[in-house]
Design a protein around this motif. Structure first.
Motif, PDB file in Angstrom:
ATOM      1  N   MET A   2       0.830  -1.188   0.000  1.00  0.00           N
ATOM      2  CA  MET A   2       0.000   0.000   0.000  1.00  0.00           C
ATOM      3  C   MET A   2       0.874   1.252   0.000  1.00  0.00           C
ATOM      4  O   MET A   2       1.837   1.349   0.761  1.00  0.00           O
ATOM      5  N   GLN A   3       0.543   2.221  -0.852  1.00  0.00           N
ATOM      6  CA  GLN A   3       1.295   3.462  -0.917  1.00  0.00           C
ATOM      7  C   GLN A   3       0.578   4.553  -0.123  1.00  0.00           C
ATOM      8  O   GLN A   3      -0.643   4.612  -0.078  1.00  0.00           O
ATOM      9  N   MET A   4       1.352   5.439   0.502  1.00  0.00           N
ATOM     10  CA  MET A   4       0.788   6.535   1.263  1.00  0.00           C
ATOM     11  C   MET A   4       0.073   7.499   0.335  1.00  0.00           C
ATOM     12  O   MET A   4       0.513   7.757  -0.775  1.00  0.00           O
ATOM     13  N   SER A   5      -1.041   8.047   0.793  1.00  0.00           N
ATOM     14  CA  SER A   5      -1.795   9.008  -0.004  1.00  0.00           C
ATOM     15  C   SER A   5      -1.179  10.392   0.128  1.00  0.00           C
ATOM     16  O   SER A   5      -0.829  10.833   1.224  1.00  0.00           O
ATOM     17  N   TYR A   6      -1.066  11.088  -1.019  1.00  0.00           N
ATOM     18  CA  TYR A   6      -0.521  12.444  -1.037  1.00  0.00           C
ATOM     19  C   TYR A   6      -1.519  13.347  -1.755  1.00  0.00           C
ATOM     20  O   TYR A   6      -1.411  13.575  -2.957  1.00  0.00           O
ATOM     21  N   PRO A   7      -2.516  13.864  -1.036  1.00  0.00           N
ATOM     22  CA  PRO A   7      -3.539  14.708  -1.674  1.00  0.00           C
ATOM     23  C   PRO A   7      -2.979  16.057  -2.087  1.00  0.00           C
ATOM     24  O   PRO A   7      -2.014  16.562  -1.511  1.00  0.00           O
ATOM     25  N   THR A   8      -3.573  16.658  -3.106  1.00  0.00           N
ATOM     26  CA  THR A   8      -3.190  17.996  -3.563  1.00  0.00           C
ATOM     27  C   THR A   8      -4.415  18.885  -3.640  1.00  0.00           C
ATOM     28  O   THR A   8      -5.547  18.413  -3.732  1.00  0.00           O
ATOM     29  N   GLY A 125      10.475   9.531  -1.660  1.00  0.00           N
ATOM     30  CA  GLY A 125      10.100   8.357  -2.452  1.00  0.00           C
ATOM     31  C   GLY A 125       8.924   8.632  -3.360  1.00  0.00           C
ATOM     32  O   GLY A 125       8.895   8.182  -4.518  1.00  0.00           O
ATOM     33  N   HIS A 126       7.946   9.375  -2.872  1.00  0.00           N
ATOM     34  CA  HIS A 126       6.799   9.748  -3.704  1.00  0.00           C
ATOM     35  C   HIS A 126       7.240  10.598  -4.886  1.00  0.00           C
ATOM     36  O   HIS A 126       6.790  10.399  -6.023  1.00  0.00           O
ATOM     37  N   ASN A 127       8.162  11.525  -4.646  1.00  0.00           N
ATOM     38  CA  ASN A 127       8.648  12.378  -5.730  1.00  0.00           C
ATOM     39  C   ASN A 127       9.465  11.596  -6.758  1.00  0.00           C
ATOM     40  O   ASN A 127       9.453  11.923  -7.949  1.00  0.00           O
ATOM     41  N   LEU A 128      10.174  10.569  -6.319  1.00  0.00           N
ATOM     42  CA  LEU A 128      10.866   9.701  -7.280  1.00  0.00           C
ATOM     43  C   LEU A 128       9.861   9.031  -8.205  1.00  0.00           C
ATOM     44  O   LEU A 128      10.074   8.945  -9.425  1.00  0.00           O
TER      45      LEU A 128
END
Length: 265
Positions: A2-8, A125-128
């Motif tokens: 599961m990946q962490m959620s990154y809302p915008t 890691g999300h930005n990668l």
């Protein structure tokens, strides 16, 4: 996994709040910080998720559209552009140097992003993933120091980028956690495979602990070192003097950083 959620945020509401934030005085900006929305910002050929609520670097990227150390980033990008390079980004934060340098470097290059803060490790890691740079960048989840072991990493309120192995005043401290500590020498064998070696260090006052083992070892030194020198008075070792004696020249100073480039004959 599961990946962490990154809302915008919605771009329209974000733009309106950005205009208010830019025109506000210091006291008002401090009140606005908890309301600032996370957003994906594009610059230097990359996309970067930033959360201006909890990190100064992210906040400045959200406000201005470029990193706060954009002149230093441009200087390093020029050194690695098109060259087979390994970059050691010590204190990688959310990737403001890691991502553009990985994009600028030549074929076969590698960026080793070293970051101990768990929150920033996840964001990096999300930005990668956003930039499909996982084959170029490797994240090392640790701090660097004079010797291997474990130390407390102290967090600063509203600024994950200023987490430090040095104690932070209680009134601005926001907890701490035990992190692994390794030495730069543990990674240095990887440098021999590349034509150019670049080292960037921003570790909130412990730059001397990071660099001293390398300077004392019988190893090839990096072609260039970009180092935050704002805390030089607190170092236990005169790193600037030592680098000049090791045939480095100061070629650029800006944004509290100094760029040392070595005369390799």
């Amino acid at each position: 996994m599961m990946q962490m959620s990154y809302p915008t945020a919605d771009p329209g509401s974000s733009a309106a709040l950005r205009a208010v934030f830019k025109s506000a005085d210091k006291d008002m900006r401090q009140k606005l910080v908890p309301m600032l929305p996370p957003e994906i910002v594009s610059f230097a050929g990359i996309r970067m998720y930033v959360d201006p609520r909890d990190n100064y670097t992210d906040r400045m990227i959200w406000r201005d559209g470029v990193p706060p150390e954009n002149r230093c980033l441009a200087a390093l990008s020029a050194l690695v552009a098109g060259r087979n390079t390994v970059v050691f980004d010590v204190g990688a934060n959310s990737g403001a140097y890691t991502l553009p340098l990985a994009r600028a470097a030549g074929a076969g290059s590698k960026v080793i992003a070293i970051e101990p803060n768990p929150t920033m490790i996840g964001r990096l890691g999300h930005n990668l993933r956003l930039n499909d740079l996982g084959a170029i960048v490797r994240i090392e989840s640790c701090a660097l120091g004079a010797c291997a072991g474990e130390e407390m990493l102290y967090f600063r309120s509203r600024n994950h980028g200023q987490a430090s192995l040095l104690p932070i005043r209680e009134r601005v401290r926001d907890g701490a956690t035990l992190v692994p500590v390794r030495t730069l020498l543990e990674f240095w064998h990887e440098a021999v495979a590349f034509d150019r070696v670049v080292l960037k260090i921003d570790v909130e006052g412990t730059e001397d602990r990071v660099l001293a083992p390398l300077l004392d070892a019988d190893v090839a030194l990096p072609h260039a070192i970009l180092m935050e020198t704002a805390h030089a008075d607190a170092w236990a070792r005169p790193l600037v003097r030592d680098l000049l004696r090791a045939n480095y020249a100061i070629t650029f100073e800006a944004e509290k950083n100094t760029l040392f480039v070595r005369d390799v004959g």
